[in-house]
Design a protein around this motif. Structure first.
Motif, PDB file in Angstrom:
ATOM      1  N   GLY A  29       0.804  -1.220   0.000  1.00  0.00           N
ATOM      2  CA  GLY A  29       0.000   0.000   0.000  1.00  0.00           C
ATOM      3  C   GLY A  29       0.832   1.262   0.000  1.00  0.00           C
ATOM      4  N   VAL A  30       1.805   1.347   0.920  1.00  0.00           N
ATOM      5  CA  VAL A  30       2.560   2.596   1.023  1.00  0.00           C
ATOM      6  C   VAL A  30       3.538   2.759  -0.139  1.00  0.00           C
ATOM      7  N   ARG A  31       4.042   1.654  -0.670  1.00  0.00           N
ATOM      8  CA  ARG A  31       4.974   1.781  -1.794  1.00  0.00           C
ATOM      9  C   ARG A  31       4.252   2.072  -3.098  1.00  0.00           C
ATOM     10  N   MET A  32       3.012   1.626  -3.230  1.00  0.00           N
ATOM     11  CA  MET A  32       2.218   2.060  -4.374  1.00  0.00           C
ATOM     12  C   MET A  32       1.991   3.562  -4.311  1.00  0.00           C
ATOM     13  N   LEU A  33       1.730   4.065  -3.111  1.00  0.00           N
ATOM     14  CA  LEU A  33       1.576   5.517  -2.942  1.00  0.00           C
ATOM     15  C   LEU A  33       2.863   6.233  -3.323  1.00  0.00           C
ATOM     16  N   LEU A 189      -4.930   3.889   0.475  1.00  0.00           N
ATOM     17  CA  LEU A 189      -4.092   2.697   0.664  1.00  0.00           C
ATOM     18  C   LEU A 189      -3.089   2.920   1.798  1.00  0.00           C
ATOM     19  N   ALA A 190      -2.566   4.148   1.888  1.00  0.00           N
ATOM     20  CA  ALA A 190      -1.628   4.454   2.968  1.00  0.00           C
ATOM     21  C   ALA A 190      -2.322   4.360   4.328  1.00  0.00           C
ATOM     22  N   LEU A 191      -3.573   4.791   4.396  1.00  0.00           N
ATOM     23  CA  LEU A 191      -4.316   4.690   5.653  1.00  0.00           C
ATOM     24  C   LEU A 191      -4.555   3.228   6.034  1.00  0.00           C
ATOM     25  N   VAL A 192      -4.846   2.401   5.043  1.00  0.00           N
ATOM     26  CA  VAL A 192      -5.002   0.964   5.312  1.00  0.00           C
ATOM     27  C   VAL A 192      -3.687   0.378   5.818  1.00  0.00           C
TER      28      VAL A 192
END
Length: 405
Positions: A29-33, A189-192
């Motif tokens: 999630g965070v790397r997609m962001l 996604l980062a929040l997830v």
């Protein structure tokens, strides 16, 4: 009759697997962001602003997002000192997602200065999205070499997936919905991920006195021979590969294809990277990480030569797939080196410092490729490959000199 060994180890294996799954979900999630943020900001600027200012403002925002990576070593000490790193990572991920989404919706509606501050604040969380999270992986798996290397292969796979999926999600949602909505989805996604990272095993609180100070970490990276070698080998390779974004567009002429078609070479490079990373998760690398890094850097240099010699677009596809496939074991070897040689109480700082230097080198490589574009794509590939090969040779000489009494 069940043996005592089976009774003791089975729950541990299950717990370790659960931890890796949760780590993977948080990391994706965070790397997609992180991978999609730059593209998203550029698309929002193009959608909201006048053509004359869109590119300039979008470029400025992307630079402001990546700039705080240079402050990574200062931020990483907080990670090494944290009694519970999960809370710090969760807060960082949440703030990055909220600030980026807010910046996307306010661009063109509020003064650019306000949006720039929001993007800069989001960028402060950037070091925790990449090197900061990777520095926690070693503690989630058994200490034996096979388990560690398999986990590092998984991490390289996640980087490959995110690097492809992040920009793809932004492009797809930006066209179907809106660029602002696409950035907001990445923020979600980062929040997830902020929630999922709280489900990782509770860490052991560090002893503050044992955590090196920030001013001691960079000298450590430069003084410790294996860390020094992996650092400059990574920087040179990252700089050369970052220039490929410029090179592939220039290959459209010699290959007699449209620039958009030539850009497919980057996509197939990502596909080769992903497949190789998946294979490394199943069959981990073995051997000394320092020597593995040297070997893999030399292989990457050879792939630059293949790309330079490819006579047609079809052969170019093959060469760039090979480049991507060679990058996966290179990245995995550098992760192994960082985990092996970084002091346990400074692992976060070492990871983030090396990541910051790598990102800086990559930015410089892209700029340098733009300046040298007059040389032509083939010669640029030769220059890039030559620099990477020199880096590999430098590690060999460095190792021999360091081994002398």
């Amino acid at each position: 009759m069940t043996s005592p060994v089976q009774v003791v180890t089975a729950p541990a294996v299950t717990a370790g697997t659960r931890a890796l799954v949760r780590y993977g979900l948080a990391a994706v999630g965070v790397r997609m962001l992180d991978a999609g943020a730059g593209v998203g900001l550029l698309l929002v600027a193009a959608h909201r602003l006048e053509p004359g200012t869109a590119a300039r403002t979008g470029g400025l925002l992307v630079a402001l997002y990546t700039l705080p990576h240079l402050a990574g070593p200062l931020l990483a000490r907080r990670l090494d000192l944290a009694r519970d790193y999960r809370r710090l990572l969760g807060v960082a991920y949440g703030l990055v997602g909220v600030f980026l989404a807010t910046a996307a919706w306010t661009l063109g509606r509020l003064p650019v200065g306000v949006v720039a501050v929001l993007v800069l604040l989001a960028g402060l969380g950037g070091p925790f999205l990449v090197g900061g999270l990777s520095s926690r992986l070693a503690a989630l798996v058994p200490a034996d070499e096979v388990a560690q290397r398999r986990a590092q292969g998984l991490d390289a796979t996640i980087y490959g997936v995110a690097a492809t999926a992040g920009p793809a999600v932004v492009a797809a949602l930006g066209g179907w919905w809106s660029p602002s909505a696409a950035v907001t989805v990445l923020g979600g996604l980062a929040l997830v991920s902020a929630v999922v990272v709280q489900l990782l095993p509770r860490p052991t609180a560090p002893e503050p006195a044992s955590v090196p100070r920030v001013r001691d970490v960079l000298p450590l990276v430069l003084r410790d021979p294996p860390l020094r070698r992996v650092n400059y080998a990574t920087m040179v390779t990252a700089a050369a590969q970052a220039g490929l974004a410029v090179v592939v567009v220039q290959l459209a002429g010699p290959y007699r294809v449209e620039p958009s078609t030539a850009a497919v070479l980057l996509a197939v490079m990502g596909a080769g990277n992903l497949v190789a990373a998946l294979l490394l998760s199943a069959r981990p690398l073995t051997g000394d990480p320092d020597r593995l890094t040297t070997r893999q850097v030399a292989v990457v240099a050879g792939c630059f030569g293949l790309c330079a010699l490819a006579p047609t677009f079809g052969w170019g596809v093959v060469a760039f797939v090979a480049m991507g496939a060679a990058t996966a074991p290179f990245v995995t070897a550098t992760f192994a080196a960082r985990n092996t040689y970084a002091p346990r109480d400074a692992r976060g700082q070492v990871f983030v410092t090396l990541s910051a230097l790598k990102i800086t080198a990559a930015s410089g490589g892209t700029a340098l490729a733009g300046l040298l574009v007059v040389l032509g794509p083939s010669l640029l590939l030769v220059v890039g490959g030559g620099a990477v090969l020199l880096a590999a040779l430098a590690t060999v000489v460095d190792r021999r000199v360091s081994a002398r009494p």
